[in-house]
Design an enzyme around this catalytic site. Structure first.
Site, PDB file in Angstrom:
ATOM      1  N   TYR A  86       0.832  -1.208   0.000  1.00 20.80           N
ATOM      2  CA  TYR A  86       0.000   0.000   0.000  1.00 20.80           C
ATOM      3  C   TYR A  86       0.868   1.260   0.000  1.00 20.80           C
ATOM      4  CZ  TYR A  86      -4.112  -2.892   1.109  1.00 20.80           C
ATOM      5  OH  TYR A  86      -5.123  -3.825   1.089  1.00 20.80           O
ATOM      6  N   LEU A 131     -18.592  -1.751  -0.303  1.00 17.81           N
ATOM      7  CA  LEU A 131     -19.468  -0.899  -1.116  1.00 17.81           C
ATOM      8  C   LEU A 131     -19.273  -1.156  -2.610  1.00 17.81           C
ATOM      9  CD1 LEU A 131     -19.314   2.542   0.756  1.00 17.81           C
ATOM     10  CD2 LEU A 131     -20.694   0.514   1.236  1.00 17.81           C
ATOM     11  N   LEU A 140     -20.329   1.576  -5.693  1.00 16.06           N
ATOM     12  CA  LEU A 140     -21.641   1.394  -6.316  1.00 16.06           C
ATOM     13  C   LEU A 140     -22.766   1.303  -5.293  1.00 16.06           C
ATOM     14  CD1 LEU A 140     -21.123  -1.076  -9.285  1.00 16.06           C
ATOM     15  CD2 LEU A 140     -21.755   1.329  -9.388  1.00 16.06           C
TER      16      LEU A 140
END
Length: 331
Positions: free
Chosen positions: A53, A217, A221
Site C-alpha cells: 500500500y 461498497l 456502487l
C-alpha cells in the site's frame, strides 16, 4: 463498538475493520493519524494494511504512516490488532527483482523484516497472504511462517483472495505438519458480489476462519452513486471492475432499485451495505477504508443498524445470492 472473536482464535476484534489503503495515496499523514485516532477512540481495534500500500514508487508508505502513528505513544500499538500482508513485488516499478515477491521462504522473511521496520513494531498480530502463490510449495510457506511465530515476529496467519479449495489445502497441510494454520480469510464480498457464498465462506466456516470482506461498497456502487448524481454531488470514485458498471443498463436498474428501496425506508445506502454484511453468517467484520473522518463516522453508524426482515428480503430480491452449497453449483 461491538466485538467478536476472530475465527477459532481467542482474539477479540471489532466488528468493523479499519482499512488503510487510502493512507498516503488519498489521505496525507496528518489526516491519516486523525482517522486512526478517531477509529481507536470509537473502539475499532483491528487495523488492516499491506506492505504494497502506497503503490507505485511509494510502496510501503502506508505502513510507514501507521508506524509514525504508533510512535506517538499513548499505548496505540498495544490497543491495536495489527494486520498486514505479503505477496506483491516491493521493488521499484520497472526494476522488480526475482525473489522479491510471492510467498517463498526467502521473500516472506525479507518482507516481514521490512514491514516491522516500517511499522515501528516488534511483531505483527495477523500476517496475511495477499494472494495465492501457485509456484511455492505449501510446506515451504508454512515452514517460513512457523519460524516467524517461534521468533515472536508474527502471531496468527490469514489468507486473502483464496478460493475454498486453497483454504482447505493450506489448513490440511498445516494440520499434517502440526501447525495452527489459517485463522482468517479476506475476500471480495458484498451485496452486489456474493459468489463467496458458494465455497469461500463455507470453507472458512468449516475450518474456523474469520471472514473479513473487502470492498463492502463494491467500489462505491453501493454508496448512493445515483442519488449523488441526481443531487449534483461527487460520487465516491469507482475503479477497476466498477468503473463502467453504471453504463450497463441492467446494473444501473439494479442500483436504482436498491436506492429506491432505501429511500422508502429512510436508510443510507453505504450504511445498509455494511449492516447487511454484519448480518451475514461467518462474517467477522467488513473492511472500511475512509478517506475522511466523516466517512468513518458513517461507517460506525452501520454497526448499530439493525435491518428488518422486510428490508433483508427485498435486498435478496434485488441482489440474489447463488444459494446454499452444494445446490448453488447445480445446473
Amino acid at each position: 463498538m461491538k466485538y467478536t472473536q476472530l475465527g477459532r482464535t481467542g482474539l477479540k476484534v471489532s466488528r468493523l475493520v479499519l482499512g488503510t489503503m487510502n493512507f498516503g495515496p488519498q489521505t496525507d499523514e496528518a489526516g491519516s493519524h486523525t482517522i486512526m485516532d478517531a477509529a481507536l477512540g470509537a473502539g475499532i481495534n483491528l487495523f488492516d494494511t499491506a506492505n504494497v500500500y502506497g503503490w507505485g514508487e511509494n510502496k510501503g508508505r502506508t505502513e510507514e504512516i501507521i508506524g509514525s502513528w504508533f510512535a506517538k505513544g499513548g499505548d496505540r500499538r498495544d490497543k491495536v490488532v495489527l494486520a498486514t500482508k505479503v505477496y506483491a513485488n516491493m521493488g521499484s516499478d520497472g526494476e522488480a527483482w526475482p525473489n522479491h515477491d510471492r510467498l517463498s521462504a526467502l521473500n516472506i522473511r525479507r518482507a516481514v523484516e521490512a514491514s516491522l521496520k516500517r511499522l515501528r513494531t516488534d511483531h505483527i498480530d495477523l500476517y496475511q497472504f495477499h494472494h495465492v502463490d501457485r509456484h511455492t510449495p505449501v510446506e515451504e510457506i508454512w515452514q517460513a511462517i512457523d519460524t516467524l511465530i517461534q521468533q515472536g515476529k508474527i502471531l496468527y496467519t490469514g489468507s486473502s483472495n483464496f478460493p475454498g479449495w486453497k483454504i482447505a489445502q493450506a489448513n490440511e497441510t498445516a494440520r499434517r505438519l502440526g501447525l495452527y494454520g489459517l485463522v482468517s480469510e479476506q475476500c471480495l464480498y458484498n451485496l452486489a458480489e456474493r459468489r463467496a457464498e458458494m465455497e469461500v465462506i463455507p470453507a472458512a466456516q468449516e475450518y474456523g476462519l474469520g471472514v473479513i470482506p473487502w470492498s463492502p461498497l463494491h467500489g462505491g456502487l453501493l454508496g448512493g452513486v445515483i442519488r449523488k448524481e441526481r443531487e449534483g454531488g461527487a460520487a465516491r470514485s469507482t475503479s477497476g471492475r466498477s468503473a463502467d458498471a453504471l453504463a450497463n443498463t441492467e446494473v444501473r436498474a439494479q442500483i436504482q432499485a436498491y436506492e429506491d428501496l432505501l429511500d422508502k425506508h429512510g436508510l443510507e445506502p453505504g450504511e445498509v451495505a455494511l449492516a447487511w454484511l454484519l448480518s451475514r453468517p461467518g462474517v467477522t467484520g467488513p473492511i472500511v477504508g475512509p478517506r475522511t473522518a466523516d466517512q468513518l463516522a458513517s461507517a460506525l453508524r452501520a454497526v448499530e443498524l439493525e435491518l428488518g426482515e422486510e428490508v433483508l428480503s427485498a435486498l435478496d430480491e434485488i441482489f440474489p445470492g447463488p444459494g446454499p452449497s452444494p445446490e448453488a453449483f447445480a445446473w
